[in-house]
Design a protein around this motif. Structure first.
Motif, PDB file in Angstrom:
ATOM      1  N   GLN A 353       0.917  -1.121  -0.038  1.00  0.00           N
ATOM      2  CA  GLN A 353      -0.031  -0.209   0.129  1.00  0.00           C
ATOM      3  C   GLN A 353       0.947   1.349   0.107  1.00  0.00           C
ATOM      4  N   ASP A 354       2.206   1.159   0.431  1.00  0.00           N
ATOM      5  CA  ASP A 354       2.965   2.422   0.174  1.00  0.00           C
ATOM      6  C   ASP A 354       3.496   2.725  -1.074  1.00  0.00           C
ATOM      7  N   HIS A 355       3.216   1.621  -1.894  1.00  0.00           N
ATOM      8  CA  HIS A 355       3.475   1.852  -3.239  1.00  0.00           C
ATOM      9  C   HIS A 355       5.079   1.378  -3.724  1.00  0.00           C
ATOM     10  N   LYS A 356       5.882   0.774  -2.826  1.00  0.00           N
ATOM     11  CA  LYS A 356       7.067   0.556  -2.966  1.00  0.00           C
ATOM     12  C   LYS A 356       7.454  -0.776  -3.793  1.00  0.00           C
ATOM     13  N   ASP A 357       6.497  -1.764  -3.591  1.00  0.00           N
ATOM     14  CA  ASP A 357       6.815  -3.128  -4.281  1.00  0.00           C
ATOM     15  C   ASP A 357       5.527  -3.599  -4.818  1.00  0.00           C
ATOM     16  N   ARG A 358       6.019  -4.595  -5.674  1.00  0.00           N
ATOM     17  CA  ARG A 358       5.227  -5.530  -6.377  1.00  0.00           C
ATOM     18  C   ARG A 358       5.650  -6.763  -6.459  1.00  0.00           C
ATOM     19  N   TRP A 359       4.870  -7.830  -5.823  1.00  0.00           N
ATOM     20  CA  TRP A 359       5.223  -9.315  -5.737  1.00  0.00           C
ATOM     21  C   TRP A 359       4.465  -9.856  -6.457  1.00  0.00           C
ATOM     22  N   LEU A 360       5.110 -10.926  -7.402  1.00  0.00           N
ATOM     23  CA  LEU A 360       4.208 -11.966  -8.021  1.00  0.00           C
ATOM     24  C   LEU A 360       4.874 -13.411  -7.107  1.00  0.00           C
ATOM     25  N   MET A 361       3.550 -13.675  -6.666  1.00  0.00           N
ATOM     26  CA  MET A 361       3.819 -14.931  -5.782  1.00  0.00           C
ATOM     27  C   MET A 361       2.921 -15.956  -6.270  1.00  0.00           C
ATOM     28  N   LEU A 362       3.818 -17.204  -6.139  1.00  0.00           N
ATOM     29  CA  LEU A 362       3.026 -18.478  -6.650  1.00  0.00           C
ATOM     30  C   LEU A 362       2.547 -19.222  -5.375  1.00  0.00           C
ATOM     31  N   TRP A 363       1.349 -19.429  -5.609  1.00  0.00           N
ATOM     32  CA  TRP A 363       0.532 -20.382  -4.063  1.00  0.00           C
ATOM     33  C   TRP A 363       0.730 -21.796  -4.638  1.00  0.00           C
ATOM     34  N   ASP A 364       1.384 -22.489  -3.937  1.00  0.00           N
ATOM     35  CA  ASP A 364       1.498 -23.770  -4.092  1.00  0.00           C
ATOM     36  C   ASP A 364       0.382 -24.779  -3.839  1.00  0.00           C
ATOM     37  N   THR A 365      -0.269 -25.499  -4.734  1.00  0.00           N
ATOM     38  CA  THR A 365      -1.431 -26.126  -4.545  1.00  0.00           C
ATOM     39  C   THR A 365      -1.354 -27.330  -3.658  1.00  0.00           C
ATOM     40  N   ASP A 366      -0.151 -27.802  -3.493  1.00  0.00           N
ATOM     41  CA  ASP A 366       0.087 -28.958  -2.611  1.00  0.00           C
ATOM     42  C   ASP A 366       0.565 -28.453  -1.114  1.00  0.00           C
ATOM     43  N   THR A 367       1.693 -27.810  -1.038  1.00  0.00           N
ATOM     44  CA  THR A 367       2.049 -27.291   0.324  1.00  0.00           C
ATOM     45  C   THR A 367       1.191 -26.321   0.848  1.00  0.00           C
ATOM     46  N   LYS A 368       0.483 -25.448   0.083  1.00  0.00           N
ATOM     47  CA  LYS A 368      -0.518 -24.156   0.309  1.00  0.00           C
ATOM     48  C   LYS A 368       0.421 -23.117   1.105  1.00  0.00           C
ATOM     49  N   LYS A 369       1.782 -22.881   0.315  1.00  0.00           N
ATOM     50  CA  LYS A 369       2.211 -21.921   0.832  1.00  0.00           C
ATOM     51  C   LYS A 369       2.898 -20.961  -0.677  1.00  0.00           C
ATOM     52  N   LEU A 370       3.299 -19.732  -0.160  1.00  0.00           N
ATOM     53  CA  LEU A 370       3.665 -18.875  -1.218  1.00  0.00           C
ATOM     54  C   LEU A 370       5.171 -19.069  -1.457  1.00  0.00           C
ATOM     55  N   LYS A 371       5.370 -18.861  -2.768  1.00  0.00           N
ATOM     56  CA  LYS A 371       6.777 -18.886  -3.235  1.00  0.00           C
ATOM     57  C   LYS A 371       6.865 -17.649  -4.159  1.00  0.00           C
ATOM     58  N   LEU A 372       8.101 -16.948  -4.073  1.00  0.00           N
ATOM     59  CA  LEU A 372       8.200 -15.618  -4.870  1.00  0.00           C
ATOM     60  C   LEU A 372       8.857 -16.041  -6.163  1.00  0.00           C
ATOM     61  N   LEU A 373       8.130 -15.118  -7.285  1.00  0.00           N
ATOM     62  CA  LEU A 373       8.515 -15.378  -8.506  1.00  0.00           C
ATOM     63  C   LEU A 373       9.385 -14.372  -9.073  1.00  0.00           C
ATOM     64  N   ASP A 374       8.844 -13.087  -8.573  1.00  0.00           N
ATOM     65  CA  ASP A 374       9.534 -11.762  -9.077  1.00  0.00           C
ATOM     66  C   ASP A 374       9.148 -10.693  -8.019  1.00  0.00           C
ATOM     67  N   ARG A 375      10.027  -9.800  -7.500  1.00  0.00           N
ATOM     68  CA  ARG A 375       9.823  -8.621  -6.717  1.00  0.00           C
ATOM     69  C   ARG A 375      10.411  -7.597  -7.443  1.00  0.00           C
ATOM     70  N   GLN A 376       9.469  -6.622  -7.534  1.00  0.00           N
ATOM     71  CA  GLN A 376       9.880  -5.253  -8.325  1.00  0.00           C
ATOM     72  C   GLN A 376       9.715  -4.354  -7.215  1.00  0.00           C
ATOM     73  N   HIS A 377      10.953  -3.732  -6.766  1.00  0.00           N
ATOM     74  CA  HIS A 377      11.101  -2.472  -5.745  1.00  0.00           C
ATOM     75  C   HIS A 377      11.688  -1.229  -6.460  1.00  0.00           C
ATOM     76  N   ASP A 378      10.748  -0.257  -5.746  1.00  0.00           N
ATOM     77  CA  ASP A 378      11.348   0.916  -6.127  1.00  0.00           C
ATOM     78  C   ASP A 378      11.019   1.881  -4.994  1.00  0.00           C
ATOM     79  N   SER A 379      12.276   2.757  -4.749  1.00  0.00           N
ATOM     80  CA  SER A 379      12.504   3.497  -3.489  1.00  0.00           C
ATOM     81  C   SER A 379      11.361   4.661  -3.700  1.00  0.00           C
ATOM     82  N   ALA A 380      11.230   4.942  -4.913  1.00  0.00           N
ATOM     83  CA  ALA A 380       9.961   5.818  -5.206  1.00  0.00           C
ATOM     84  C   ALA A 380       8.595   5.366  -5.131  1.00  0.00           C
TER      85      ALA A 380
END
Length: 786
Positions: A353-380
């Motif tokens: 909500q502070d606009h600094k990050d966008r995460w693309l996260m995979l939700w594993d249908t077996d483990t029911k956990k999140l896995k990071l695919l890509d993080r785009q960070h911007d200090s602005a």
């Protein structure tokens, strides 16, 4: 000394200012109803089977546009009948099965299923309820749709419908009404001493237990409480149901815009938007596993960087120390969720909500956990073209756009291996991307040729080879036919309004012009300039794109005017017709006819030039964006011999804000300025736009003080005109009122205020446009040529 300012609520007399020759253009003409220019087609779309191309058009100069169409056989536009308008379904409404042998769509709140070969359409629903979001599921054997906050499945083979979810709104235990101690004691006493009452309660309990034991099995209830249910959908294999719950902030402080001129004769209140910094709602995301009968809430408190603090906090040491001590996860929004074609993977697009990050996260249908695919960070702040372009290429490869290199480009990631692939690269932007039906190509629009042009390409996924499909110099807005054999092109040039073209979707094909009404004979009678696009070096060495309207006969005083485009993140140095600034384009031509050099620039913060250009205004609006315009004025002096004491500046919205900053922060650079619908205090503006660039005002007060004209009013020396609609629901009239009060308090001269009692942010009435630009023209004529 006679003050030139105009008090707020006094009636303003009309201006009777005679324009001198040349008189080929008049303000009355260029600011009149835009129908005088001609009629351009707009909003083209193919119907769902691709046999017709529809578009809005108004060759009859009616009060509003009508729907027209052409067919692939007959390219002469035909006005659609009422029955055709009622029946047409756009190709964008179709949701296909995996094999693309059938599609579903929603029309007027009902769901339809269509088999392609042989062609057959079946109406699935016909109810008063609004049915929506149709999709294929259970391995394409069912059509699933939503209605009344629940999912239903229609069996394609049997035609039977069954309910899949049972969403209910029940208060949480903490919100249920509880008896006071006194009432609890009273209830206990009644049951203990009243025998008949006790017997009846026992019988009632036994009946309820029997009914519970013998009732047929029902769907599990999923309680969504008081939160709003959003994005209810099902996985393609039918196992998982996902949804988002949104809780609005408990406290809201909506703004009020007074409306003084009404039918009733009474002043009414228009309830407006929130201001920046108001509390935001919260998002929660859930997945229900129907096979396991288990409900999972997505937890984001462990994703990479969720507790990172923004860099601007270093300017506030005590707040930084407190936030470090809290070590709290940042709040997020779930921007989108996309299941892979066969349902084995789910990717969530999560934004801070502070606009600094966008995460693309995979939700594993077996483990029911999140896995990071890509993080785009911007200090602005995260942004740029194509930031919402995401989707599946196949079952294991997910595509997206990112500014990781400094320019928005197209990528994919293999969700099994994590390996990423870049399809485009270089100092240009991918503006749009669409996957072909056979998943072998991307159809992309870029500004690779030059920032001032948009062209359309095929990009082969296998080797990233591109083929350029459009060649017309300028702006090419492409709409692809459902079978991908043809493209509709809305083409325009800087001094030529859009016309519709049809072209085969292949390299070397010749576009055929379909419409010929964009330019009236009156519009064609004038030789509209195609202003020269130039670049110049800003004071920090950055190359700034601008364009110059050159006078055929420069005025002996050598005056000049800088026009500042609005919207902040917008491009105006281009070779296409501007839907936003066609009036200003014509006015700039008029100024050039009267001997002015006119220049506008894509200052820092403008679109089309990459991430660093986009974010150069972070925490300092009126910084480099302002100096780029000042350096443009210096360019005019050096290149064309303009008199540095006879330069004016004008613009609307963000351009009005820039005009005020120029007149207040850099006195002496501009002799006259016209600020239109201007932001004067960013703490008054909306949350989404402002909090991205300046953070929240109670967290980053320095950024707001640095960036708001209200803090610099004392610097005014030149002549200032301020124009503002009094029912402006975007930049409220309150903004210009505050600056007006400061000008009065400071005893400033040489300023005027022109309020427009019936106008919103974008003026509607030609009389208001005309009055406004007569005032601007008079300001420049009387100040810059004296």
């Amino acid at each position: 000394m006679l003050k030139l300012y105009t008090l707020l609520f006094l009636l303003i007399p009309s201006i009777a200012f005679c324009q001198t020759k040349p008189d080929s253009l008049t303000i009355e003409q260029i600011m009149s109803d835009s129908k005088w220019i001609g009629t351009s087609p707009s909003e083209p779309f193919w119907n769902i089977d691709g046999t017709k191309l529809f578009f809005k058009w108004n060759p009859e100069k009616a009060p509003s546009d009508s729907l027209y169409y052409i067919t692939k056989e007959n390219h002469t536009p035909v006005k659609a009948s009422f029955a055709q308008k009622q029946k047409v379904v756009s190709a964008g409404s179709a949701v296909y099965n995996v094999e693309r042998t059938a599609y579903v769509y929603e029309k007027n709140g009902d769901i339809f299923y269509h088999e392609i070969k042989p062609a057959k359409t079946t109406r699935i629903t016909e109810t008063t309820a609004f049915d929506y979001n149709p999709q294929f599921s259970f391995n394409d054997k069912d059509v699933v749709y939503a209605t009344d906050n629940n999912l239903f499945a229609w069996d394609i083979s049997t035609g039977q419908t069954r309910q899949l979810t049972n969403m209910v709104k029940e208060p949480a235990e903490s919100k249920k009404e509880k008896l006071t101690p006194e009432n609890q004691w009273l209830k206990k006493e009644q049951v203990q001493y009243m025998e008949v009452l006790r017997e009846r309660l026992d019988e009632k309990k036994k009946t309820a237990e029997y009914n519970e034991a013998t009732k047929p099995e029902e769907l599990r209830k999923i309680n969504i409480g008081s939160e709003a249910l959003r994005d209810l959908s099902i996985s393609p294999d039918g196992e998982f149901i996902s949804y988002r719950l949104y809780e609005a902030p408990s406290q809201k402080s909506p703004t009020i815009v007074p409306n003084y001129i009404t039918e009733s004769g009474f002043t009414t209140e228009i309830h407006g938007r929130e201001k920046v910094g108001e509390p935001q709602g919260t998002d929660r995301f859930f997945i229900y596993d129907s096979e396991e009968d288990s409900l999972y809430e997505i937890q984001t408190d462990s994703i990479e960087g969720i507790r990172d603090l923004p860099e601007f906090l270093k300017d506030y040491p005590s707040e930084l120390k407190e936030r470090q001590k809290e070590n709290a996860p940042r709040k997020v929004d779930f921007a989108s969720e996309q299941w892979s074609p066969r349902g084995s993977h789910l990717v969530l697009d999560i934004r801070a909500q502070d606009h600094k990050d966008r995460w693309l996260m995979l939700w594993d249908t077996d483990t029911k956990k999140l896995k990071l695919l890509d993080r785009q960070h911007d200090s602005a702040w995260i942004g740029g073209p194509g930031i919402w372009n995401t989707g599946w290429i196949d079952e294991n490869n997910y595509c997206y756009q990112s500014e990781v290199t400094g320019f928005s480009h197209l990528y994919s990631v293999n969700v099994l291996t994590g390996k990423k692939k870049a399809y485009t690269s270089g100092n240009y932007e991918v503006l749009d991307a669409q996957l072909s039906n056979d998943k072998k190509y991307f159809y992309i629009t870029t500004n690779e040729v030059e920032p001032a042009q948009h062209q359309f390409y095929h990009l082969r996924i296998g080797d990233s080879k591109t083929d350029k499909i459009t060649d017309m110099v300028g702006g090419n807005e492409v709409t692809i036919s459902p079978d991908e054999k043809d493209i509709a092109i809305l083409y325009s040039y800087v001094n030529k309004p859009p016309e519709l073209y049809l072209q085969e979707n292949k390299t070397g094909a010749k576009p055929e012009q379909i419409t010929h009404k964009a330019e009236s004979s009156a519009f064609q009678s004038y030789q509209w300039r195609a202003p020269e696009i130039i670049t110049f070096a800003a004071r920090d060495g950055a190359m700034v794109h601008g364009r110059v309207y050159k006078p055929a006969h420069p005025d002996p005083h050598k005056p000049a005017v800088i026009f500042v485009h609005g919207a902040g993140y917008l491009q105006n140095i281009d070779k296409w017709w501007s839907d936003y600034y066609f009036r200003e384009f014509m006015f700039n031509n008029l100024l050039a006819d009267h001997g002015y050099y006119v220049m506008d620039v894509d200052y820092r913060g403008s679109a089309g030039y990459g991430r660093n250009w986009r974010t150069a205004i972070y925490r300092n609006m009126g910084g480099k964006d302002l100096t780029d315009n000042i350096d443009a004025a210096k360019y005019l002096v050096k290149k064309f011999g303009v008199d540095s004491n006879r330069i004016g500046i004008y613009g609307g919205s963000y351009g009005g804000f820039m005009t005020l900053m120029a007149m207040f922060k850099t006195p002496g650079v501009f002799a006259a300025g016209a600020a239109i619908r201007s932001v004067t205090d960013w703490a008054n503006y909306n949350h989404g736009y402002t909090s991205a660039i300046l953070n929240r005002p109670f967290e980053d007060s320095l950024a707001y003080q640095r960036s708001s004209p209200i803090y610099y009013v004392s610097g005014l020396k030149g002549h200032l005109l301020m124009c503002h609609g009094m029912v402006d629901q975007n930049v409220h009239f309150q903004d210009i009122v505050k600056v007006t009060e400061r000008l009065i308090e400071l005893g400033k001269d040489n300023w005027q205020l022109a309020p427009y009692p019936m106008e919103n942010h974008e003026f509607e009435d030609p009389s208001s446009w005309t009055d406004e630009y007569k005032r601007i023209f008079k300001l420049f004529e009387t100040v810059l040529k004296k």
